[in-house]
Design an enzyme around this catalytic site. Structure first.
Site, PDB file in Angstrom:
ATOM      1  N   ASN A   1      13.657   3.013  -5.886  1.00  0.00           N
ATOM      2  CA  ASN A   1      14.451   3.970  -4.972  1.00  0.00           C
ATOM      3  C   ASN A   1      13.932   5.395  -5.127  1.00  0.00           C
ATOM      4  OD1 ASN A   1      15.501   3.639  -7.558  1.00  0.00           O
ATOM      5  ND2 ASN A   1      17.726   3.959  -6.730  1.00  0.00           N
TER       6      ASN A   1
ATOM      7  N   GLU B   1      19.401   3.764 -17.666  1.00  0.00           N
ATOM      8  CA  GLU B   1      20.337   4.402 -16.753  1.00  0.00           C
ATOM      9  C   GLU B   1      20.606   3.077 -15.771  1.00  0.00           C
ATOM     10  OE1 GLU B   1      21.289   5.430 -13.588  1.00  0.00           O
ATOM     11  OE2 GLU B   1      19.387   6.282 -13.253  1.00  0.00           O
TER      12      GLU B   1
ATOM     13  N   CYS C   1      21.795   5.539  -7.457  1.00  0.00           N
ATOM     14  CA  CYS C   1      22.799   4.915  -8.307  1.00  0.00           C
ATOM     15  C   CYS C   1      24.031   5.859  -8.688  1.00  0.00           C
ATOM     16  CB  CYS C   1      22.022   4.917  -9.741  1.00  0.00           C
ATOM     17  SG  CYS C   1      20.912   6.338 -10.072  1.00  0.00           S
TER      18      CYS C   1
ATOM     19  N   GLU D   1      18.892  12.057 -19.459  1.00  0.00           N
ATOM     20  CA  GLU D   1      17.700  12.549 -19.130  1.00  0.00           C
ATOM     21  C   GLU D   1      17.866  13.876 -18.379  1.00  0.00           C
ATOM     22  OE1 GLU D   1      16.415   9.070 -16.637  1.00  0.00           O
ATOM     23  OE2 GLU D   1      15.193   8.349 -18.183  1.00  0.00           O
TER      24      GLU D   1
HETATM   25  P1  NAD Z   1      15.969  -5.642 -10.312  1.00  0.00           P
HETATM   26  O1  NAD Z   1      17.121  -5.569 -11.090  1.00  0.00           O
HETATM   27  O2  NAD Z   1      15.416  -7.010  -9.981  1.00  0.00           O
HETATM   28  O3  NAD Z   1      14.931  -4.482 -10.427  1.00  0.00           O
HETATM   29  C1  NAD Z   1      15.150  -3.298 -10.658  1.00  0.00           C
HETATM   30  C2  NAD Z   1      13.834  -2.651 -11.214  1.00  0.00           C
HETATM   31  O4  NAD Z   1      13.833  -3.114 -12.646  1.00  0.00           O
HETATM   32  C3  NAD Z   1      12.643  -3.034 -10.366  1.00  0.00           C
HETATM   33  O5  NAD Z   1      11.777  -1.717 -10.503  1.00  0.00           O
HETATM   34  C4  NAD Z   1      12.002  -4.099 -11.121  1.00  0.00           C
HETATM   35  O6  NAD Z   1      10.513  -4.204 -11.031  1.00  0.00           O
HETATM   36  C5  NAD Z   1      12.501  -3.867 -12.723  1.00  0.00           C
HETATM   37  N1  NAD Z   1      12.855  -5.114 -13.280  1.00  0.00           N
HETATM   38  C6  NAD Z   1      13.216  -6.347 -13.055  1.00  0.00           C
HETATM   39  N2  NAD Z   1      13.129  -7.551 -13.752  1.00  0.00           N
HETATM   40  C7  NAD Z   1      12.296  -6.822 -15.080  1.00  0.00           C
HETATM   41  C8  NAD Z   1      12.169  -7.124 -16.145  1.00  0.00           C
HETATM   42  N3  NAD Z   1      12.499  -8.382 -16.746  1.00  0.00           N
HETATM   43  N4  NAD Z   1      11.630  -6.179 -17.096  1.00  0.00           N
HETATM   44  C9  NAD Z   1      11.157  -5.070 -16.677  1.00  0.00           C
HETATM   45  N5  NAD Z   1      11.437  -4.517 -15.327  1.00  0.00           N
HETATM   46  C10 NAD Z   1      12.280  -5.283 -14.467  1.00  0.00           C
HETATM   47  O7  NAD Z   1      16.774  -5.193  -8.862  1.00  0.00           O
HETATM   48  P2  NAD Z   1      16.385  -5.109  -7.336  1.00  0.00           P
HETATM   49  O8  NAD Z   1      16.530  -6.150  -6.585  1.00  0.00           O
HETATM   50  O9  NAD Z   1      14.950  -4.421  -7.266  1.00  0.00           O
HETATM   51  O10 NAD Z   1      17.584  -4.080  -7.168  1.00  0.00           O
HETATM   52  C11 NAD Z   1      18.812  -4.863  -7.213  1.00  0.00           C
HETATM   53  C12 NAD Z   1      19.860  -3.950  -7.950  1.00  0.00           C
HETATM   54  O11 NAD Z   1      19.284  -3.207  -9.013  1.00  0.00           O
HETATM   55  C13 NAD Z   1      20.488  -2.985  -6.974  1.00  0.00           C
HETATM   56  O12 NAD Z   1      21.499  -3.555  -6.295  1.00  0.00           O
HETATM   57  C14 NAD Z   1      21.094  -1.936  -7.927  1.00  0.00           C
HETATM   58  O13 NAD Z   1      22.292  -2.652  -8.447  1.00  0.00           O
HETATM   59  C15 NAD Z   1      19.923  -2.043  -9.202  1.00  0.00           C
HETATM   60  N6  NAD Z   1      19.340  -0.868  -8.952  1.00  0.00           N
HETATM   61  C16 NAD Z   1      19.625   0.355  -9.599  1.00  0.00           C
HETATM   62  C17 NAD Z   1      18.751   1.300  -9.729  1.00  0.00           C
HETATM   63  C18 NAD Z   1      19.118   2.477 -10.557  1.00  0.00           C
HETATM   64  O14 NAD Z   1      18.671   3.748 -10.092  1.00  0.00           O
HETATM   65  N7  NAD Z   1      19.927   2.734 -11.504  1.00  0.00           N
HETATM   66  C19 NAD Z   1      17.841   1.368  -9.160  1.00  0.00           C
HETATM   67  C20 NAD Z   1      17.162   0.201  -8.391  1.00  0.00           C
HETATM   68  C21 NAD Z   1      18.011  -0.913  -8.604  1.00  0.00           C
END
Ligand code: NAD
Length: 479
Positions: free
Chosen positions: A155, A253, A287, A461
């Protein structure tokens, strides 16, 4: 509308830019059109092995590079990011979808982090502690913790990597970064700036892959001494467990569900107008976004009217088109999730005041949506929507407003609007959140620590706090 090409995609390992060359690849898609932009090479286990070894070797060089030289390279990289900001911003909008003006701003703020931590590199000091025995000198040093494994989501493809890389590199750590696979080009462009600024080979490496496979291999390696992750709570929990198995510190985070307390004495119009802009910025995929608007009952009707009017005025479209204020969602998963959250809330009795549907046509567009009378049993009252849905609810007094604001395990951002100094102090003290905005939604600055509490994570951070998470203490007692 500007037409442009998308940069080729690589892995960046041991100073080499590696194209697919027989590796598996993943499609990268423009979320505004659904069109394919390029193919992303995915790292193999052998690639990760090489990256780990290079990270170890480069750490021996970088930790001994004097702070002034580390600072010079980081400052030079910040300069290149600014020079190239138009190009990097365009890449970001193509792959992530946000309006070009937001992408530009993000690249410039990413450059600010490198400049800030370049200065912090020169201020890593220690202590001389008087000994209780004569002739003994006691020194406390702070030293780079070691090679870092960093994971960032799709994002904010510039600023999230920048927060981690700038502090870790300033501290003298080497870093293997795995950015989100949906928006890979931006992080590669930042790495190109660091490479061109003279960062020694192997100090920063960028890998993409199957996220679970990459994090399992990197975190289990004894070479990695520190983990940092931005993303969802479930993945943060998993990476915490992996880090704990190797007794490695981790900075997390994670998500948020930002409450906004609007008191009757506040500037209601500003809270509503700026609130709509804040809620739908980044298509709600932020977030620290404001999600639950809690309005004191006497101001509720006025707030709702202003908020809905401001939401309806937002211009939705391709981020490259002039005038766009809200872009698409990043991927079809997000679109399906918004539909499910709205359907669930409506089924339980919520009212859709505006929006509520996906927008027909190419791309992953969803209408900015405002929900009222949402029952507490609805999923959206518990789960982070991470998309363009706002929830409006009334409250009666400070106590019940704070109770609702603090109800969830999330504690990342929170906001309050009041003209009363006593109320401002009480909400500042009483809100459970790592970052609090009072009478404003702008809570991010390079000079301030960014991070959450409770299940939103731990560690900071940015700010003077940020570099400490990449340093370790060592005392030397010399007789
Ligand atoms: P997700 O949890 O599958 O992925 C989020 C990030 O984590 C992605 O970049 C992904 O590549 C990475 N990731 C996923 N599984 C991983 C693993 N086993 N090891 C290392 N990295 C891994 O979620 P998504 O479908 O991309 O997004 C869904 C939800 O994630 C959102 O609804 C939100 O709640 C959360 N999110 C939060 C932030 C934030 O800035 N805190 C950013 C993106 C997503």
């Amino acid at each position: 509308m500007q037409t442009t090409t998308y940069d080729p995609l690589y892995l960046f390992i041991n100073g080499a830019w590696l194209a697919a060359a027989g590796r598996d690849t993943a499609a990268v898609v423009n979320p505004a059109t659904g069109a394919a932009l390029g193919r992303l090479p995915l790292a193999t286990a052998a690639d990760l092995h090489l990256a780990l070894q290079a990270s170890f070797d480069a750490f021996q060089v970088w930790r001994r590079t004097v702070p002034a030289e580390r600072a010079r390279i980081l400052r030079a990289a910040a300069g290149l990011m600014r020079e190239r900001s138009e190009h990097i911003a365009t890449q970001m909008t193509l792959e992530e979808g946000k309006p070009l003006a937001e992408s530009r701003d993000e690249v410039l703020r990413a450059a600010d982090y490198f400049e800030w931590f370049a200065e912090e590199a020169r201020r890593i000091d220690g202590r001389v502690v008087p000994a209780n025995r004569p002739g003994v000198q006691q020194l406390v040093k702070r030293q780079a913790i070691g090679p870092v494994a960093a994971f960032t989501p799709w994002n904010f493809p510039a600023i999230t990597p920048a927060r981690k890389l700038s502090a870790a590199l300033a501290a003298g750590c080497s870093v293997i970064l795995k950015p989100g696979e949906e928006s890979p080009s931006t992080a590669l462009a930042l790495a190109r700036c660091l490479d061109d600024a003279g960062l020694p080979k192997g100090v920063l490496q960028i890998v993409f892959g199957v996220p679970d496979m990459v994090s399992a291999q990197l975190i289990a390696s004894p070479i990695i001494r520190k983990v940092t992750f931005t993303g969802s709570v479930p993945v943060g929990r998993l990476l915490s467990e992996r880090a704990a198995a190797g007794v490695k510190p981790i900075t997390l985070e994670l998500g948020g569900h930002g409450p906004v307390l609007v008191f009757e004495d506040a500037d209601i119009d500003a809270a509503a107008d700026d609130g709509a802009a804040n809620r739908f910025r980044g298509t709600g995929q932020v977030c620290i976004s404001s999600t639950r608007f809690l309005i004191q009952r006497g101001a509720y009707d006025r707030f709702v009217e202003r908020f809905v009017a401001a939401t309806r005025k937002l211009v939705i479209g391709d981020g490259l088109a002039a005038g766009t204020q809200v872009g698409p969602l990043a991927n079809p998963r997000q679109l399906a999730k918004m539909e499910a959250l709205v359907a669930d809330a409506v089924e339980q009795g919520a009212t859709v005041l505006t929006g509520g549907k996906r927008i027909d046509g190419p791309g992953y567009f969803f209408e900015p949506t405002v929900l009222a009378e949402v029952p507490m049993t609805a999923r959206i009252m518990h789960e982070e929507p991470f998309g363009p849905i706002a929830v409006l609810r009334p409250f009666d007094n400070l106590q019940d407003g704070l109770a609702e604001a603090n109800r969830l395990p999330y504690a990342l951002s929170a906001y309050a609007f009041t003209r009363d100094a006593r109320t401002a102090i009480d909400v500042g003290d009483g809100l459970e959140a790592g970052m609090i905005g009072i009478n404003q939604y702008r809570i991010i600055a390079t000079e301030l620590p960014f991070g959450g509490m409770k299940e939103s994570g731990h560690g900071a951070e940015g700010g003077t706090e940020g570099i400490g998470y990449y340093l370790t203490n060592k005392f030397i007692s010399q007789a």
